[in-house]
Design a protein around this motif. Structure first.
Motif, PDB file in Angstrom:
ATOM      1  N   HIS A 102      35.001  36.897  32.226  1.00 43.01           N
ATOM      2  CA  HIS A 102      36.167  36.626  31.386  1.00 43.01           C
ATOM      3  C   HIS A 102      36.898  37.891  30.946  1.00 43.01           C
ATOM      4  O   HIS A 102      37.782  37.827  30.096  1.00 43.01           O
ATOM      5  N   SER A 103      36.529  39.027  31.526  1.00 44.40           N
ATOM      6  CA  SER A 103      37.174  40.286  31.174  1.00 44.40           C
ATOM      7  C   SER A 103      38.595  40.351  31.736  1.00 44.40           C
ATOM      8  O   SER A 103      38.894  39.783  32.793  1.00 44.40           O
ATOM      9  N   ASP A 104      39.485  41.053  31.032  1.00 48.09           N
ATOM     10  CA  ASP A 104      40.845  41.276  31.539  1.00 48.09           C
ATOM     11  C   ASP A 104      40.841  42.277  32.689  1.00 48.09           C
ATOM     12  O   ASP A 104      41.773  42.319  33.487  1.00 48.09           O
ATOM     13  N   PHE A 105      39.801  43.083  32.763  1.00 48.26           N
ATOM     14  CA  PHE A 105      39.681  44.119  33.799  1.00 48.26           C
ATOM     15  C   PHE A 105      38.884  43.546  34.974  1.00 48.26           C
ATOM     16  O   PHE A 105      37.679  43.732  35.079  1.00 48.26           O
ATOM     17  N   GLN A 106      39.564  42.822  35.854  1.00 47.57           N
ATOM     18  CA  GLN A 106      38.891  42.164  36.968  1.00 47.57           C
ATOM     19  C   GLN A 106      38.914  43.041  38.234  1.00 47.57           C
ATOM     20  O   GLN A 106      39.492  42.690  39.265  1.00 47.57           O
ATOM     21  N   LEU A 107      38.265  44.203  38.115  1.00 47.31           N
ATOM     22  CA  LEU A 107      38.071  45.100  39.256  1.00 47.31           C
ATOM     23  C   LEU A 107      36.628  45.580  39.251  1.00 47.31           C
ATOM     24  O   LEU A 107      36.071  45.891  38.200  1.00 47.31           O
ATOM     25  N   MET A 153      46.510  50.096  35.218  1.00 52.05           N
ATOM     26  CA  MET A 153      45.428  49.369  35.886  1.00 52.05           C
ATOM     27  C   MET A 153      45.560  47.865  35.637  1.00 52.05           C
ATOM     28  O   MET A 153      45.409  47.057  36.561  1.00 52.05           O
ATOM     29  N   TYR A 154      45.867  47.497  34.410  1.00 50.84           N
ATOM     30  CA  TYR A 154      46.015  46.083  34.067  1.00 50.84           C
ATOM     31  C   TYR A 154      47.274  45.495  34.710  1.00 50.84           C
ATOM     32  O   TYR A 154      47.264  44.328  35.128  1.00 50.84           O
ATOM     33  N   ASP A 155      48.326  46.305  34.788  1.00 51.77           N
ATOM     34  CA  ASP A 155      49.542  45.841  35.455  1.00 51.77           C
ATOM     35  C   ASP A 155      49.260  45.560  36.925  1.00 51.77           C
ATOM     36  O   ASP A 155      49.745  44.563  37.482  1.00 51.77           O
ATOM     37  N   PHE A 156      48.471  46.423  37.547  1.00 55.62           N
ATOM     38  CA  PHE A 156      48.116  46.241  38.954  1.00 55.62           C
ATOM     39  C   PHE A 156      47.314  44.948  39.137  1.00 55.62           C
ATOM     40  O   PHE A 156      47.558  44.164  40.057  1.00 55.62           O
ATOM     41  N   ILE A 157      46.363  44.724  38.248  1.00 55.44           N
ATOM     42  CA  ILE A 157      45.542  43.509  38.323  1.00 55.44           C
ATOM     43  C   ILE A 157      46.420  42.266  38.186  1.00 55.44           C
ATOM     44  O   ILE A 157      46.297  41.314  38.962  1.00 55.44           O
ATOM     45  N   ASN A 158      47.319  42.280  37.212  1.00 55.21           N
ATOM     46  CA  ASN A 158      48.169  41.113  36.951  1.00 55.21           C
ATOM     47  C   ASN A 158      49.206  40.883  38.046  1.00 55.21           C
ATOM     48  O   ASN A 158      49.612  39.749  38.297  1.00 55.21           O
ATOM     49  N   ASN A 159      49.635  41.965  38.715  1.00 59.05           N
ATOM     50  CA  ASN A 159      50.627  41.823  39.785  1.00 59.05           C
ATOM     51  C   ASN A 159      50.030  41.241  41.063  1.00 59.05           C
ATOM     52  O   ASN A 159      50.766  40.733  41.919  1.00 59.05           O
ATOM     53  N   GLY A 160      48.721  41.322  41.198  1.00 53.24           N
ATOM     54  CA  GLY A 160      48.065  40.753  42.375  1.00 53.24           C
ATOM     55  C   GLY A 160      48.299  41.524  43.662  1.00 53.24           C
ATOM     56  O   GLY A 160      48.192  40.959  44.758  1.00 53.24           O
ATOM     57  N   ASP A 161      48.623  42.829  43.559  1.00 58.13           N
ATOM     58  CA  ASP A 161      48.850  43.636  44.763  1.00 58.13           C
ATOM     59  C   ASP A 161      47.582  43.743  45.598  1.00 58.13           C
ATOM     60  O   ASP A 161      46.467  43.728  45.067  1.00 58.13           O
ATOM     61  N   GLU A 162      47.775  43.877  46.919  1.00 57.01           N
ATOM     62  CA  GLU A 162      46.637  43.880  47.840  1.00 57.01           C
ATOM     63  C   GLU A 162      45.898  45.209  47.865  1.00 57.01           C
ATOM     64  O   GLU A 162      44.695  45.249  48.105  1.00 57.01           O
ATOM     65  N   HIS A 163      46.584  46.315  47.672  1.00 57.03           N
ATOM     66  CA  HIS A 163      45.918  47.613  47.654  1.00 57.03           C
ATOM     67  C   HIS A 163      46.778  48.654  46.951  1.00 57.03           C
ATOM     68  O   HIS A 163      47.976  48.447  46.741  1.00 57.03           O
ATOM     69  N   VAL A 164      46.146  49.772  46.591  1.00 57.30           N
ATOM     70  CA  VAL A 164      46.847  50.873  45.946  1.00 57.30           C
ATOM     71  C   VAL A 164      47.348  51.816  47.033  1.00 57.30           C
ATOM     72  O   VAL A 164      46.565  52.351  47.807  1.00 57.30           O
ATOM     73  N   GLU A 165      48.643  52.000  47.096  1.00 53.00           N
ATOM     74  CA  GLU A 165      49.234  52.881  48.106  1.00 53.00           C
ATOM     75  C   GLU A 165      48.824  54.323  47.849  1.00 53.00           C
ATOM     76  O   GLU A 165      48.838  54.795  46.708  1.00 53.00           O
ATOM     77  N   TYR A 166      48.437  55.016  48.942  1.00 56.15           N
ATOM     78  CA  TYR A 166      48.068  56.417  48.803  1.00 56.15           C
ATOM     79  C   TYR A 166      49.269  57.234  48.316  1.00 56.15           C
ATOM     80  O   TYR A 166      50.383  57.058  48.781  1.00 56.15           O
TER      81      TYR A 166
END
Length: 203
Positions: free
Chosen positions: A95-100, A136-149
């Protein structure tokens, strides 16, 4: 030297993991492919190693989640050793907001000994620092597939991870130096006691 170059340099400290990666989780269960890795994936040899490790990491992470205690709100750190590699997993609470999930892979080397508890501590430190960044939370919420180098988020992650490793490494080295000094004092004391005993026996 740029922030990117500085962070990459810190990631290559002798005590650093040979690989670090993050995977998206759904209610604490890792899914899909790695979202971010500590190396530049354009290198063919490293990319191949990454592909070979991905299936292993996903399988291990899924099996590990079955062992997790659901009452730990901070998440869990587990370690699995396979041959010469130590896989250290952070798995978030369902149930954490940090789902990584964050994974640090160490390779056992004779020239630098790192205790299991130190490896697990590094993972906790990195995750705690990553949780402080809103990107980090914005990335999680946006549902992006990967972090661009070389993206802004990649630079943030590398800076956070690199600085976490540096602080952790200094703390670990200071602890080892302290223990070494204590051991030297103990040996000197024993040597003096033995010397005094021999002198007394000769009188």
């Amino acid at each position: 030297m740029s922030v990117q170059e500085t962070s990459d340099h810190l990631l290559r400290l002798p005590s650093s993991p040979v690989m670090m990666t993050m995977m998206r989780t759904i209610e604490g269960k890792p899914e899909g492919i790695p979202l971010w890795s500590s190396f530049i994936s354009r290198d063919d040899e490293i990319s191949m190693e990454n592909e070979n490790l991905t299936a292993t990491l996903l399988s291990l992470a899924r099996n590990i989640t079955r062992l997790a205690e659901t009452d730990n709100k901070e998440g869990y750190v587990f370690r699995v050793t396979i041959e010469s590699k130590s896989y250290n997993f952070f798995i978030p609470h369902p149930h954490s907001d940090f789902q990584l999930s964050f994974i640090a892979v160490f390779e056992d080397k004779d020239e630098i000994l790192i205790k299991a508890v130190d490896k697990e501590e590094l993972v906790r430190i990195i995750v705690s620092n990553l949780k402080l960044n809103q990107m980090m939370y914005d990335f999680i919420n946006n549902g992006d597939e990967h972090v661009e180098y070389a993206s802004d988020l990649d630079k943030v992650i590398r800076k956070v991870v690199g600085q976490s490793i540096l602080i952790w490494d200094k703390k670990r080295v200071k602890y080892l130096e302290k223990k070494l000094k204590e051991e030297r004092k103990r040996l000197i004391k024993l040597a003096k006691q033995e010397e005094a005993r021999q002198e007394a026996a000769e009188e």
